[in-house]
Design a protein around this motif. Structure first.
Motif, PDB file in Angstrom:
ATOM      1  N   MET A 138     -37.631 -56.257  58.990  1.00  0.00           N
ATOM      2  CA  MET A 138     -37.303 -54.883  58.612  1.00  0.00           C
ATOM      3  C   MET A 138     -36.501 -54.842  57.311  1.00  0.00           C
ATOM      4  O   MET A 138     -36.699 -53.970  56.458  1.00  0.00           O
ATOM      5  N   ILE A 139     -35.617 -55.809  57.145  1.00  0.00           N
ATOM      6  CA  ILE A 139     -34.801 -55.866  55.925  1.00  0.00           C
ATOM      7  C   ILE A 139     -35.677 -56.125  54.703  1.00  0.00           C
ATOM      8  O   ILE A 139     -35.528 -55.473  53.658  1.00  0.00           O
ATOM      9  N   HIS A 140     -36.629 -57.062  54.816  1.00  0.00           N
ATOM     10  CA  HIS A 140     -37.538 -57.326  53.692  1.00  0.00           C
ATOM     11  C   HIS A 140     -38.410 -56.110  53.385  1.00  0.00           C
ATOM     12  O   HIS A 140     -38.693 -55.812  52.218  1.00  0.00           O
ATOM     13  N   PHE A 141     -38.839 -55.406  54.420  1.00  0.00           N
ATOM     14  CA  PHE A 141     -39.594 -54.168  54.234  1.00  0.00           C
ATOM     15  C   PHE A 141     -38.762 -53.170  53.435  1.00  0.00           C
ATOM     16  O   PHE A 141     -39.256 -52.518  52.502  1.00  0.00           O
ATOM     17  N   HIS A 142     -37.491 -53.032  53.796  1.00  0.00           N
ATOM     18  CA  HIS A 142     -36.562 -52.123  53.106  1.00  0.00           C
ATOM     19  C   HIS A 142     -36.443 -52.489  51.622  1.00  0.00           C
ATOM     20  O   HIS A 142     -36.498 -51.615  50.749  1.00  0.00           O
ATOM     21  N   TRP A 143     -36.298 -53.766  51.357  1.00  0.00           N
ATOM     22  CA  TRP A 143     -36.177 -54.212  49.971  1.00  0.00           C
ATOM     23  C   TRP A 143     -37.480 -54.016  49.203  1.00  0.00           C
ATOM     24  O   TRP A 143     -37.472 -53.557  48.058  1.00  0.00           O
ATOM     25  N   ASP A 144     -38.588 -54.359  49.808  1.00  0.00           N
ATOM     26  CA  ASP A 144     -39.892 -54.241  49.133  1.00  0.00           C
ATOM     27  C   ASP A 144     -40.211 -52.790  48.782  1.00  0.00           C
ATOM     28  O   ASP A 144     -40.801 -52.515  47.727  1.00  0.00           O
ATOM     29  N   LYS A 145     -39.847 -51.872  49.654  1.00  0.00           N
ATOM     30  CA  LYS A 145     -40.116 -50.454  49.415  1.00  0.00           C
ATOM     31  C   LYS A 145     -39.059 -49.799  48.537  1.00  0.00           C
ATOM     32  O   LYS A 145     -39.199 -48.629  48.177  1.00  0.00           O
ATOM     33  N   GLN A 146     -38.007 -50.554  48.204  1.00  0.00           N
ATOM     34  CA  GLN A 146     -36.861 -50.003  47.462  1.00  0.00           C
ATOM     35  C   GLN A 146     -36.366 -48.729  48.156  1.00  0.00           C
ATOM     36  O   GLN A 146     -36.115 -47.691  47.527  1.00  0.00           O
ATOM     37  N   ALA A 147     -36.226 -48.842  49.456  1.00  0.00           N
ATOM     38  CA  ALA A 147     -35.843 -47.694  50.273  1.00  0.00           C
ATOM     39  C   ALA A 147     -34.351 -47.422  50.185  1.00  0.00           C
ATOM     40  O   ALA A 147     -33.545 -48.326  49.916  1.00  0.00           O
ATOM     41  N   ASP A 148     -33.989 -46.177  50.419  1.00  0.00           N
ATOM     42  CA  ASP A 148     -32.587 -45.809  50.598  1.00  0.00           C
ATOM     43  C   ASP A 148     -32.200 -45.915  52.077  1.00  0.00           C
ATOM     44  O   ASP A 148     -31.098 -46.326  52.417  1.00  0.00           O
ATOM     45  N   VAL A 149     -33.147 -45.524  52.939  1.00  0.00           N
ATOM     46  CA  VAL A 149     -32.962 -45.603  54.387  1.00  0.00           C
ATOM     47  C   VAL A 149     -34.278 -46.071  55.001  1.00  0.00           C
ATOM     48  O   VAL A 149     -35.354 -45.619  54.588  1.00  0.00           O
ATOM     49  N   THR A 150     -34.192 -46.981  55.957  1.00  0.00           N
ATOM     50  CA  THR A 150     -35.377 -47.386  56.718  1.00  0.00           C
ATOM     51  C   THR A 150     -35.102 -47.167  58.196  1.00  0.00           C
ATOM     52  O   THR A 150     -34.042 -47.548  58.708  1.00  0.00           O
ATOM     53  N   VAL A 151     -36.065 -46.533  58.862  1.00  0.00           N
ATOM     54  CA  VAL A 151     -35.968 -46.265  60.288  1.00  0.00           C
ATOM     55  C   VAL A 151     -37.017 -47.107  61.009  1.00  0.00           C
ATOM     56  O   VAL A 151     -38.187 -47.110  60.627  1.00  0.00           O
TER      57      VAL A 151
END
Length: 421
Positions: A138-151
């Motif tokens: 989930m953390i790598h997904f957050h970084w790859d998407k350059q997300a502010d928030v990931t749910v």
């Protein structure tokens, strides 16, 4: 820098846990025993440790002594390790002097501690869910998407959708809207993310990963009390919010019925969630207990904790907790025995018949029940389930959704009968 060392886990454990009463009568919800030897808090902490997240805070408030004791005795890194598991209890400060008013308010009241930790990313977790999840994905997904928030989201069916918080996800996996337990047909149709699937909706798992500056902005400039109801909908309007899809086993065990059924499912053949996983262990407090001794007993689909003594019993589809004592002639069906914190006067079944000591007496019948810790069930007692939906409050027992719960430390006299009619 994108590193797991820059991610802090914050586990919510402060609520009263009213849906799990009376298991939460004398303990915090995350301290409720599960699967014979663990506590609910062991699940998210173990997931963090196995995912490489070693800075973990547990927010506590209600009946927190046993939870504090368990955490302090269990999760200690050595002096050469930078990790820690800290307890952040509700406290009076110059900025706030009231209790936590919800999940978001609890984190808001600990923003000073979060700043002090200097973590660029904060992972918010619930303390009453059962699942085995690698947060690093989930953390790598957050970084790859350059997300502010990931749910973290999980596909759910049409039948399940009205009971959950739903998130609408677009083709880029971005979250575009949120609906809390929608009942209206038009709203439900609008929240469909996968039209051709038998699970067309995405339900929130109550797992949120925030960039620290985004978390600060959302909490410092608002009076939001809850993440699911308030913070996430506000974040969708202002920030880049993405939905990380998780397809593994996940169960919210915040009610007596869910807790009961999940425990028995773990003890069944081909359980949906196995505690036996050499690559992803669930940690708990190490105990120096002997192996359980079982004499002339039939057992089927049963999970047995350490340090038990069972004599001439018949046990089927049950969870038997630490230090449980079950005497001859007793039959147990679809029940959870949480065991005991101590042995008391342990005389291996030779005590006088009229004497109540720790554990289950002779010739008892127990079905559809949860026997909390340190309880005594007198000889020839009968406990049977009530119809689903039945709720009863009695001095010696509680019935929730048809399940009989014997509260912690209860003494049931011999020949007690708890049953419908």
């Amino acid at each position: 820098m994108n590193s797991y060392d820059n991610v802090m886990g914050v586990i919510m454990g402060g609520g009263q846990g009213t849906r799990l009463y009376p298991l939460t009568k004398e303990r915090a919800k995350p301290a409720v025993p599960i699967a014979g030897k663990y506590r609910l808090i062991d699940i998210p902490i173990s997931n963090c440790i196995n995912s490489g997240i070693f800075k973990i805070a547990v927010l506590t408030q209600f009946n927190s002594v046993s939870l504090h004791r368990h955490i302090s005795q269990t999760y200690n890194f050595d002096m050469f390790h930078t990790g820690w598991v800290q307890i952040w209890a509700a406290e009076q400060t110059l900025l706030a002097n009231d209790w936590y008013q919800g999940t978001a308010d609890a984190v808001r009241k600990q923003l000073v501690e979060i700043r002090t930790a200097r973590m660029p990313f904060v992972l918010i977790l619930a303390g009453d869910h059962l699942y085995r999840m690698d947060y690093s994905d989930m953390i790598h997904f957050h970084w790859d998407k350059q997300a502010d928030v990931t749910v973290a989201v999980q596909p759910v069916s049409r039948e399940e959708a009205p009971r959950l918080g739903l998130l609408k996800r677009n083709e880029n996996m971005g979250i575009t809207s949120f609906a809390e337990k929608p009942k209206d047909k038009e709203v439900l149709e609008a929240m469909i993310s996968q039209p051709d699937s038998d699970k067309p909706y995405f339900g929130s798992m109550g797992i949120y990963l925030f960039n620290i500056d985004v978390l600060m902005d959302l909490l410092e400039n608002s009076s939001y009390e809850d993440f699911g109801k308030h913070v996430i909908p506000a974040a969708i309007e202002k920030y880049n919010v993405f939905g990380y899809e998780y397809n593994g086993f996940w169960a919210d065990i915040g009610t007596i019925r869910a807790f009961f059924e999940t425990n028995l499912a773990i003890a069944s053949k081909n359980p949906p969630f196995s505690l036996i996983d050499e690559g992803w262990p669930i940690y708990t407090h190490p105990r120096f207990l002997p192996g359980s001794q079982v004499e002339d007993t039939y057992m089927e689909d049963t999970m047995l904790g350490e340090g038990c003594w069972i004599q001439k019993a018949d046990i089927r589809n049950a969870v038997i907790g630490l230090r449980s004592q079950i005497r001859s002639g007793t039959k147990i069906r679809r029940s959870i025995l949480m065991g005991a914190d101590y042995y008391g006067f342990f005389r291996r079944g030779n005590e006088p018949d009229e004497e109540l000591i720790l554990g289950i007496g002779k010739d008892c019948v127990i079905e559809g029940a949860i026997i909390d810790k340190n309880s005594s069930i007198g000889n020839n007692s009968t406990i049977l389930p009530f119809p689903p939906g039945t709720n009863i409050d009695n001095d010696l027992y509680i019935v929730r959704d048809g399940i009989v719960v014997i509260p912690k430390g209860t003494r049931l006299p011999a020949n007690t009968r708890i049953a419908p009619g």
